[in-house]
Write a protein that holds these residues in place. Structure first.
Motif, short mmCIF file in Angstrom:
data_model
loop_
_atom_site.label_atom_id
_atom_site.label_comp_id
_atom_site.label_asym_id
_atom_site.label_seq_id
_atom_site.Cartn_x
_atom_site.Cartn_y
_atom_site.Cartn_z
N LYS A 1 31.95 48.77 41.14
CA LYS A 1 31.89 48.32 39.74
C LYS A 1 33.23 48.53 39.05
N THR A 2 33.86 49.66 39.33
CA THR A 2 35.15 49.96 38.71
C THR A 2 36.20 48.95 39.17
N VAL A 3 36.23 48.65 40.46
CA VAL A 3 37.19 47.67 40.97
C VAL A 3 36.95 46.32 40.31
N THR A 4 35.71 45.89 40.26
CA THR A 4 35.40 44.59 39.64
C THR A 4 35.85 44.55 38.19
N ASN A 5 35.52 45.58 37.43
CA ASN A 5 35.90 45.63 36.01
C ASN A 5 37.41 45.67 35.83
N CYS A 6 38.10 46.42 36.66
CA CYS A 6 39.56 46.53 36.52
C CYS A 6 40.26 45.24 36.93
N VAL A 7 39.76 44.56 37.95
CA VAL A 7 40.34 43.26 38.33
C VAL A 7 40.16 42.27 37.19
N ILE A 8 38.98 42.23 36.61
CA ILE A 8 38.74 41.33 35.49
C ILE A 8 39.66 41.67 34.31
N ALA A 9 39.78 42.96 34.01
CA ALA A 9 40.64 43.37 32.90
C ALA A 9 42.10 43.00 33.15
N THR A 10 42.59 43.22 34.36
CA THR A 10 43.98 42.87 34.68
C THR A 10 44.17 41.36 34.57
N ASN A 11 43.21 40.60 35.03
CA ASN A 11 43.31 39.14 34.91
C ASN A 11 43.39 38.71 33.45
N GLN A 12 42.54 39.32 32.63
CA GLN A 12 42.50 38.91 31.22
C GLN A 12 43.74 39.36 30.44
N ILE B 1 40.86 51.02 48.51
CA ILE B 1 40.82 50.43 47.17
C ILE B 1 41.67 49.17 47.11
N MET B 2 42.84 49.20 47.72
CA MET B 2 43.71 48.01 47.72
C MET B 2 42.98 46.83 48.39
N ASN B 3 42.28 47.10 49.48
CA ASN B 3 41.52 46.04 50.16
C ASN B 3 40.38 45.53 49.28
N LEU B 4 39.72 46.44 48.56
CA LEU B 4 38.65 46.03 47.64
C LEU B 4 39.20 45.15 46.52
N ILE B 5 40.36 45.53 46.00
CA ILE B 5 40.99 44.75 44.93
C ILE B 5 41.29 43.34 45.44
N GLU B 6 41.92 43.25 46.60
CA GLU B 6 42.28 41.94 47.15
C GLU B 6 41.03 41.09 47.42
N ALA B 7 39.99 41.73 47.94
CA ALA B 7 38.75 40.99 48.18
C ALA B 7 38.14 40.50 46.87
N GLN B 8 38.18 41.34 45.85
CA GLN B 8 37.63 40.96 44.55
C GLN B 8 38.43 39.82 43.94
N VAL B 9 39.74 39.87 44.07
CA VAL B 9 40.59 38.80 43.53
C VAL B 9 40.28 37.49 44.24
N LYS B 10 40.17 37.54 45.56
CA LYS B 10 39.87 36.31 46.33
C LYS B 10 38.50 35.77 45.98
N GLU B 11 37.54 36.68 45.78
CA GLU B 11 36.17 36.27 45.46
C GLU B 11 36.10 35.58 44.11
N ASN B 12 36.88 36.06 43.16
CA ASN B 12 36.83 35.54 41.78
C ASN B 12 37.99 34.63 41.45
N LYS B 13 38.70 34.17 42.46
CA LYS B 13 39.88 33.35 42.23
C LYS B 13 39.51 32.07 41.50
N THR B 14 40.30 31.80 40.47
CA THR B 14 40.11 30.57 39.73
C THR B 14 41.33 29.71 39.94
N PRO B 15 41.21 28.42 39.82
CA PRO B 15 42.38 27.55 39.98
C PRO B 15 43.45 27.88 38.97
#
Length: 133
Positions: free
Chosen positions: A55-66, A117-131
Motif C-alpha cells: 500500500k505504501t509503495v502504491t501511494n508513494c508512486v501515485i504521489a510522485t506521479n502527481q 522495494i525498487m522492484n515493487l516501485i518499478e512494477a507499480q509504475v509499469k502497472e499504472n503506466k499511462t500514455p
C-alpha cells in the motif's frame, strides 16, 4: 492386606506411572499448540508488513506521479535522469513512512529490502503506466 495397603499399592503401581504419561502427553500437546500459535502469529505479522509495504509503495508512486512526473511530462522534460530522480524520491518517501520494526522485519524476510522495494516501485509504475502527454 487391608484397604489402605491396597489403595497405596494401587496408587504406586497405577496412578503414579499414569501421571507420568499424562504429563508427557500434556507437554507434547502444549508444544504443538505453541507451534500453531507461533505460525499463526508469524503469518499475521508477515501479512501485516507486506500489505503495509504494498500500500505504501502504491501511494508513494501515485504521489510522485502527481507531484513530480506529470509536471515534467507536461514540459517534455521527463528525461532518464528525471526518471532516476523520481525513483529515488519514491524510495525515500517509502523509507520515511515505514517504521523501524517494519524495516527490520521486511529486511529479514526479503534479504535485500532496498532491491525489493525498487522492484515493487518499478512494477507499480509499469502497472499504472499511462500514455505520455
Amino acid at each position: 492386606m487391608d484397604w489402605t495397603e491396597i489403595l497405596q499399592n494401587l496408587f504406586v503401581v497405577v496412578i503414579i506411572p499414569l501421571l507420568g504419561l499424562i504429563t508427557k502427553y500434556m507437554v507434547q500437546f502444549f508444544a504443538v499448540k505453541n507451534e500453531e500459535l507461533k505460525e499463526k502469529t508469524d503469518n499475521e505479522i508477515f501479512k501485516k508488513y507486506f500489505d503495509m509495504l504494498n500500500k505504501t509503495v502504491t501511494n508513494c508512486v501515485i504521489a510522485t506521479n502527481q507531484t513530480y512526473v506529470d509536471a515534467l511530462k507536461d514540459k517534455n522534460a521527463f528525461t532518464e535522469e528525471a526518471q532516476k530522480e523520481a525513483l529515488q524520491k519514491t524510495y525515500s518517501a517509502i523509507m520515511a513512512i515505514l517504521s523501524e520494526d517494519a524495516k527490520d522485519y521486511l529486511s529479514n524476510a526479503t534479504g535485500d529490502l532496498q532491491s525489493y522495494i525498487m522492484n515493487l516501485i518499478e512494477a507499480q509504475v509499469k502497472e499504472n503506466k499511462t500514455p505520455a502527454k
